[in-house]
Design a protein around this motif. Structure first.
Motif, short mmCIF file in Angstrom:
data_model
loop_
_atom_site.label_atom_id
_atom_site.label_comp_id
_atom_site.label_asym_id
_atom_site.label_seq_id
_atom_site.Cartn_x
_atom_site.Cartn_y
_atom_site.Cartn_z
N PRO A 1 -23.87 -11.43 7.91
CA PRO A 1 -22.71 -12.24 7.55
C PRO A 1 -22.12 -13.02 8.72
O PRO A 1 -21.57 -14.10 8.53
N TRP B 1 -23.64 -16.52 8.84
CA TRP B 1 -23.50 -17.42 7.70
C TRP B 1 -22.85 -18.72 8.14
O TRP B 1 -21.87 -18.73 8.89
N GLY C 1 -19.49 -18.50 6.55
CA GLY C 1 -18.88 -17.19 6.73
C GLY C 1 -17.43 -17.22 7.12
O GLY C 1 -16.69 -16.27 6.88
#
Length: 106
Positions: free
Chosen positions: A53, A56, A59
């Motif tokens: 994550p 990302w 994110g």
């Protein structure tokens, strides 16, 4: 007028349907070999396609509605409080952690 006439004959579907004997994870390739989901990659790279994550691109955006709803449920079950201003990446990390705490998602 059209040359096409209606017929009561059954029409074959454009794509084959899956029967009980067919495996939904397998498809035929042009060479006749079966391709499966989750099989080792031909280049030998068996690393997960899922990104961390923290990596990302989106994110740092606010968590999604579904993330917020699920986190609310998980946090209540775990007896925790979380800020409602989490990012998508932070929410994902908390979801993973709280699923382990609550036994959900196993």
């Amino acid at each position: 007028m059209s040359d096409i006439q209606n017929s009561d004959a059954a029409v074959e579907p454009a794509t084959p349907s899956i029967t009980q004997n067919d495996s939904p994870a397998e498809t035929s390739t042009a060479g006749g070999e079966a391709e499966t989901l989750g099989a080792p990659r031909p280049d030998g790279d068996d690393s997960s396609a899922a990104k961390d994550p923290e990596d990302w691109v989106t994110g740092d955006e606010p968590m999604t509605g579904p993330q917020k709803s699920y986190l609310d449920t998980l946090a209540r079950e775990a007896g925790e409080e979380l800020p409602a201003t989490l990012t998508k990446a932070e929410a994902s990390e908390h979801i993973d952690r709280l699923q382990k705490v609550t036994g959900r998602g196993q």
